[in-house]
Enzyme design. Structure first.
Site, PDB file in Angstrom:
ATOM      1  N   ILE A 179       3.035   0.199   5.648  1.00  0.00           N
ATOM      2  CA  ILE A 179       2.541   0.670   6.942  1.00  0.00           C
ATOM      3  C   ILE A 179       2.924   2.155   6.949  1.00  0.00           C
ATOM      4  O   ILE A 179       4.059   2.517   6.655  1.00  0.00           O
ATOM      5  CB  ILE A 179       3.150  -0.152   8.108  1.00  0.00           C
ATOM      6  CG1 ILE A 179       2.782   0.397   9.482  1.00  0.00           C
ATOM      7  CG2 ILE A 179       4.645  -0.297   8.001  1.00  0.00           C
ATOM      8  CD1 ILE A 179       3.250  -0.538  10.630  1.00  0.00           C
ATOM      9  N   SER A 180       1.965   3.029   7.217  1.00  0.00           N
ATOM     10  CA  SER A 180       2.186   4.466   7.034  1.00  0.00           C
ATOM     11  C   SER A 180       3.260   5.003   7.979  1.00  0.00           C
ATOM     12  O   SER A 180       3.572   4.392   9.012  1.00  0.00           O
ATOM     13  CB  SER A 180       0.884   5.237   7.278  1.00  0.00           C
ATOM     14  OG  SER A 180      -0.153   4.708   6.491  1.00  0.00           O
ATOM     15  N   GLN A 181       3.775   6.176   7.643  1.00  0.00           N
ATOM     16  CA  GLN A 181       4.762   6.852   8.490  1.00  0.00           C
ATOM     17  C   GLN A 181       4.138   7.159   9.854  1.00  0.00           C
ATOM     18  O   GLN A 181       3.011   7.668   9.934  1.00  0.00           O
ATOM     19  CB  GLN A 181       5.183   8.160   7.811  1.00  0.00           C
ATOM     20  CG  GLN A 181       6.245   8.902   8.588  1.00  0.00           C
ATOM     21  CD  GLN A 181       6.523  10.294   8.021  1.00  0.00           C
ATOM     22  OE1 GLN A 181       5.858  10.747   7.095  1.00  0.00           O
ATOM     23  NE2 GLN A 181       7.498  10.954   8.588  1.00  0.00           N
TER      24      GLN A 181
END
Ligand code: SAH
Length: 225
Positions: A72-74
């Site tokens: 899950i992206s930053q």
């Protein structure tokens, strides 16, 4: 962790995102987030999109593993990419790389409809489940190869690609509306990629601007995984 605690954590995360926005302003050309992006980040429970054992880390401003080698992206990158799309309430948006479904949920709070394509059936299933539990009726997730986009619902006001491609897939450029915006990390696996903002002029002409060096998982070629 009780709900109010998560809310406090989310506010703290938002302040970190806002600090990152200010620090990167000279590269990105924008030092603040638009109010609608702030409201969306404030309202989406990121802890509902991470694996159960990781909920206490859900509001750290960094990417988290969600299984199957994916992340899950930053949060800062999610906020920045969403802001760069300049999304509006009537927009129809295509996302490539559903992953956890978090980015789709953030967009769904802002736009009319989100279509999202994920290559891994298991992740698509989990993301659909998370989105449904939160009551998002304006997101549809499909299993498929994002290089092909989702022709049935094209053209899109905006397209967001959350995995890196060495080149911009031509089908995605075709499926972008004149006047539309696309955000995509362009570059090779295991290298720094260039987060690019693509705009399509009313005349169909493509413009590209580099925003920031980033590190995304690769957009896999169909058949390779
Ligand atoms: N937007 C996600 C993060 C995405 S990580 C989130 O908010 O959680 C990148 C995702 O792209 C992974 O789930 C990966 O499986 C998916 N992906 C990789 N190659 C793809 C392809 N060719 N088509 C569609 N999805 C792809």
């Amino acid at each position: 962790m009780p709900g109010t605690e998560f809310e406090r954590e989310r506010q703290r995360m938002l302040r970190e995102i806002e600090a990152d926005m200010r620090n990167c302003a000279s590269a990105t050309g924008r030092g603040t987030l638009s109010p609608r992006v702030i409201a969306a980040i404030e309202s989406v429970p990121r802890h509902r999109f991470v694996p159960p054992g990781m909920q206490s880390s859900a509001y750290e401003n960094r990417p988290l593993a969600i299984g199957l080698g994916q992340t899950i992206s930053q949060p800062f990158i999610v906020a920045l990419m969403t802001d760069m799309l300049d999304p509006g309430p009537e927009d129809v948006v295509l996302e490539i790389g559903t992953g956890s479904g978090y980015q789709a949920a953030v967009l769904a709070r802002i736009v009319r409809q989100v279509y999202s394509v994920e290559t891994l059936p298991e992740l698509a299933r989990t993301a659909r489940d998370h989105l449904k539990r939160l009551g998002h009726r304006n997101v549809e997730v499909r299993v498929g190869d994002g290089h092909q986009g989702w022709a049935e619902h094209a053209p899109y006001d905006a397209i967001i690609v959350t995995a890196a491609a060495p080149e911009i897939p031509p089908a995605l450029l075709d499926q972008l509306k004149p006047g539309g915006r696309m955000v995509i990390p362009v570059g090779l696996r295991h290298a720094t990629q260039d987060l690019a903002l693509i705009t399509k002029g009313a005349d169909g002409e493509i413009h590209r601007r580099s925003i920031l060096p980033v590190a995304f998982v690769p957009l896999v070629e169909s058949g390779s995984g």
